[in-house]
Write a protein that holds these residues in place. Structure first.
Motif, PDB file in Angstrom:
ATOM      1  N   GLY A  70       0.811  -1.214   0.000  1.00 42.85           N
ATOM      2  CA  GLY A  70       0.000   0.000   0.000  1.00 42.85           C
ATOM      3  C   GLY A  70       0.840   1.257   0.000  1.00 42.85           C
ATOM      4  O   GLY A  70       0.394   2.305  -0.492  1.00 42.85           O
ATOM      5  N   ASP A  71       2.041   1.162   0.548  1.00 41.94           N
ATOM      6  CA  ASP A  71       2.974   2.291   0.487  1.00 41.94           C
ATOM      7  C   ASP A  71       4.377   1.758   0.700  1.00 41.94           C
ATOM      8  O   ASP A  71       4.578   0.621   1.108  1.00 41.94           O
ATOM      9  N   GLU A  72       5.343   2.599   0.378  1.00 47.20           N
ATOM     10  CA  GLU A  72       6.739   2.212   0.529  1.00 47.20           C
ATOM     11  C   GLU A  72       7.583   3.440   0.814  1.00 47.20           C
ATOM     12  O   GLU A  72       7.286   4.548   0.344  1.00 47.20           O
ATOM     13  N   ARG A  73       8.609   3.254   1.598  1.00 44.45           N
ATOM     14  CA  ARG A  73       9.563   4.330   1.886  1.00 44.45           C
ATOM     15  C   ARG A  73      10.521   4.436   0.703  1.00 44.45           C
ATOM     16  O   ARG A  73      11.069   3.422   0.247  1.00 44.45           O
ATOM     17  N   PHE A  74      10.714   5.658   0.190  1.00 46.18           N
ATOM     18  CA  PHE A  74      11.536   5.862  -1.000  1.00 46.18           C
ATOM     19  C   PHE A  74      12.988   6.035  -0.580  1.00 46.18           C
ATOM     20  O   PHE A  74      13.523   7.139  -0.448  1.00 46.18           O
ATOM     21  N   VAL A  75      13.620   4.903  -0.342  1.00 45.91           N
ATOM     22  CA  VAL A  75      15.008   4.803   0.103  1.00 45.91           C
ATOM     23  C   VAL A  75      15.663   3.701  -0.736  1.00 45.91           C
ATOM     24  O   VAL A  75      14.995   3.031  -1.521  1.00 45.91           O
ATOM     25  N   PRO A  76      16.981   3.487  -0.607  1.00 34.77           N
ATOM     26  CA  PRO A  76      17.627   2.433  -1.395  1.00 34.77           C
ATOM     27  C   PRO A  76      17.005   1.062  -1.175  1.00 34.77           C
ATOM     28  O   PRO A  76      16.425   0.769  -0.118  1.00 34.77           O
ATOM     29  N   HIS A  77      17.149   0.193  -2.178  1.00 35.42           N
ATOM     30  CA  HIS A  77      16.433  -1.092  -2.199  1.00 35.42           C
ATOM     31  C   HIS A  77      16.781  -1.998  -1.028  1.00 35.42           C
ATOM     32  O   HIS A  77      15.984  -2.858  -0.642  1.00 35.42           O
ATOM     33  N   ASP A  78      17.987  -1.822  -0.444  1.00 37.87           N
ATOM     34  CA  ASP A  78      18.401  -2.703   0.637  1.00 37.87           C
ATOM     35  C   ASP A  78      18.309  -2.040   2.011  1.00 37.87           C
ATOM     36  O   ASP A  78      18.789  -2.590   3.007  1.00 37.87           O
ATOM     37  N   SER A  79      17.645  -0.881   2.081  1.00 31.52           N
ATOM     38  CA  SER A  79      17.507  -0.185   3.359  1.00 31.52           C
ATOM     39  C   SER A  79      16.529  -0.915   4.267  1.00 31.52           C
ATOM     40  O   SER A  79      15.449  -1.331   3.832  1.00 31.52           O
ATOM     41  N   ASN A  80      16.879  -1.029   5.530  1.00 27.84           N
ATOM     42  CA  ASN A  80      15.968  -1.645   6.490  1.00 27.84           C
ATOM     43  C   ASN A  80      14.719  -0.811   6.728  1.00 27.84           C
ATOM     44  O   ASN A  80      13.768  -1.290   7.354  1.00 27.84           O
ATOM     45  N   ASP A  81      14.704   0.425   6.248  1.00 25.68           N
ATOM     46  CA  ASP A  81      13.502   1.251   6.357  1.00 25.68           C
ATOM     47  C   ASP A  81      12.424   0.814   5.366  1.00 25.68           C
ATOM     48  O   ASP A  81      11.252   1.166   5.536  1.00 25.68           O
ATOM     49  N   ILE A  97       7.730 -18.166  -4.155  1.00 27.37           N
ATOM     50  CA  ILE A  97       6.784 -17.329  -4.884  1.00 27.37           C
ATOM     51  C   ILE A  97       7.509 -16.736  -6.086  1.00 27.37           C
ATOM     52  O   ILE A  97       8.654 -16.274  -5.954  1.00 27.37           O
ATOM     53  N   PRO A  98       6.915 -16.771  -7.262  1.00 27.76           N
ATOM     54  CA  PRO A  98       7.592 -16.210  -8.433  1.00 27.76           C
ATOM     55  C   PRO A  98       7.973 -14.745  -8.216  1.00 27.76           C
ATOM     56  O   PRO A  98       7.168 -13.950  -7.715  1.00 27.76           O
ATOM     57  N   THR A  99       9.183 -14.409  -8.594  1.00 30.17           N
ATOM     58  CA  THR A  99       9.684 -13.046  -8.384  1.00 30.17           C
ATOM     59  C   THR A  99       8.766 -12.006  -9.002  1.00 30.17           C
ATOM     60  O   THR A  99       8.522 -10.946  -8.414  1.00 30.17           O
ATOM     61  N   GLU A 100       8.225 -12.320 -10.186  1.00 24.39           N
ATOM     62  CA  GLU A 100       7.391 -11.348 -10.877  1.00 24.39           C
ATOM     63  C   GLU A 100       6.033 -11.154 -10.206  1.00 24.39           C
ATOM     64  O   GLU A 100       5.279 -10.255 -10.576  1.00 24.39           O
ATOM     65  N   GLN A 101       5.714 -11.975  -9.209  1.00 26.43           N
ATOM     66  CA  GLN A 101       4.456 -11.820  -8.482  1.00 26.43           C
ATOM     67  C   GLN A 101       4.625 -11.066  -7.171  1.00 26.43           C
ATOM     68  O   GLN A 101       3.660 -10.880  -6.427  1.00 26.43           O
ATOM     69  N   VAL A 102       5.836 -10.627  -6.900  1.00 22.51           N
ATOM     70  CA  VAL A 102       6.104  -9.744  -5.760  1.00 22.51           C
ATOM     71  C   VAL A 102       6.324  -8.357  -6.338  1.00 22.51           C
ATOM     72  O   VAL A 102       7.383  -8.065  -6.907  1.00 22.51           O
ATOM     73  N   HIS A 103       5.320  -7.524  -6.234  1.00 19.70           N
ATOM     74  CA  HIS A 103       5.279  -6.257  -6.957  1.00 19.70           C
ATOM     75  C   HIS A 103       5.826  -5.134  -6.059  1.00 19.70           C
ATOM     76  O   HIS A 103       5.093  -4.511  -5.290  1.00 19.70           O
ATOM     77  N   ARG A 104       7.113  -4.876  -6.198  1.00 14.60           N
ATOM     78  CA  ARG A 104       7.791  -3.913  -5.339  1.00 14.60           C
ATOM     79  C   ARG A 104       7.722  -2.506  -5.926  1.00 14.60           C
ATOM     80  O   ARG A 104       7.815  -2.316  -7.144  1.00 14.60           O
ATOM     81  N   VAL A 105       7.621  -1.529  -5.061  1.00 14.68           N
ATOM     82  CA  VAL A 105       7.705  -0.133  -5.475  1.00 14.68           C
ATOM     83  C   VAL A 105       9.164   0.175  -5.792  1.00 14.68           C
ATOM     84  O   VAL A 105      10.065  -0.184  -5.017  1.00 14.68           O
ATOM     85  N   PRO A 106       9.450   0.824  -6.929  1.00 19.98           N
ATOM     86  CA  PRO A 106      10.849   1.140  -7.240  1.00 19.98           C
ATOM     87  C   PRO A 106      11.530   1.915  -6.114  1.00 19.98           C
ATOM     88  O   PRO A 106      10.917   2.755  -5.448  1.00 19.98           O
ATOM     89  N   ALA A 107      12.801   1.603  -5.921  1.00 23.09           N
ATOM     90  CA  ALA A 107      13.587   2.225  -4.855  1.00 23.09           C
ATOM     91  C   ALA A 107      14.305   3.468  -5.358  1.00 23.09           C
ATOM     92  O   ALA A 107      14.388   3.728  -6.567  1.00 23.09           O
TER      93      ALA A 107
END
Length: 246
Positions: A70-81, A97-107
């Motif tokens: 629903g939301d994501e912190r806009f920090v580097p992809h490996d940040s614990n935040d 789970i297929p990687t393409e089915q985990v829909h991540r917000v760009p970092a």
């Protein structure tokens, strides 16, 4: 649309109840012959729920699950935040789970660089690719949310620009809680679910819970805004429910 309120003894009970409901919801989607689309959340309660789901991971067919945030912190992809980093540790690294089915917000160190507006637009496009014609995203089987002490949910804070943004996804700057830059779904998507679950624990949330459940305006108390198409569940511990009528 039904509003269900459950008051449980403590935070651990909330996490266990949400995990049980999650398993039931995903199984029901699969029984209908559909992939399940679920929206997960961060924060202490949200990550505790994911850790509880991990205890039941072998009960589900993860090849037929799509995970969104629903939301994501806009920090580097490996940040614990990042919510997704915490979700990986609590649950996703433990399931197949297929990687393409985990829909991540760009970092912020991803393909769109340090441009949260471009990241938000890309996430909106990803949602649209999985949507029925004319819809902003898939009809989520469940959309899980938490709330802050001032009533924010996802990364929509009271009286913030995001609370008035008409796009499905937007960038958020100058958040009153760190990190200050984020990407969030807005009202259109936060209510584009069969069920919305507001999972909240702690006495510090009691005033905001009371306001949200008493019909507060969503601009002032954003947690009052998201509504499930069929059901909105409030899962509270006794402390968070402390100001509600008995």
């Amino acid at each position: 649309m039904t509003v269900d309120l459950e008051v449980l003894p403590d935070a651990g009970s909330v996490a266990r109840r949400a995990a049980m409901l999650f398993v039931e919801t995903v199984r029901a989607a699969h029984a209908d012959g559909r992939d399940a689309h679920v929206v997960v959340t961060g924060g202490g309660t949200g990550i505790s729920v994911l850790a509880e789901i991990a205890q039941h991971a072998d009960e589900l067919d993860w090849a037929r699950v799509h995970v969104w945030w629903g939301d994501e912190r806009f920090v580097p992809h490996d940040s614990n935040d990042r919510n997704d980093v915490q979700a990986d540790e609590a649950l996703l690294a433990q399931v197949v789970i297929p990687t393409e089915q985990v829909h991540r917000v760009p970092a912020s160190d991803g393909p769109y660089g340090d441009d949260p507006d471009a990241a938000a637009a890309a996430y909106a496009e990803e949602l649209a690719r999985h949507a029925p014609a004319g819809a902003p995203g898939p009809l989520f089987d469940v959309l899980m949310l938490g709330m802050g002490e001032e009533g924010h949910t996802a990364s929509i804070f009271p009286h913030s620009p995001a609370a008035a943004d008409a796009r499905p996804v937007c960038a958020v700057r100058d958040c009153p809680k760190p990190p200050p830059t984020r990407v969030t779904m807005t009202w259109e998507l936060l209510s584009h679910a069969t069920e919305v679950w507001m999972m909240t624990t702690g006495a510090g949330k009691a005033a905001a819970v009371e306001a949200a459940l008493s019909g507060a305006d969503r601009m002032a108390v954003p947690a009052a805004g998201p509504q499930g198409r069929e059901r909105t569940r409030w899962l509270l511990d006794q402390s968070a429910a402390g100001r509600l009528p008995s």
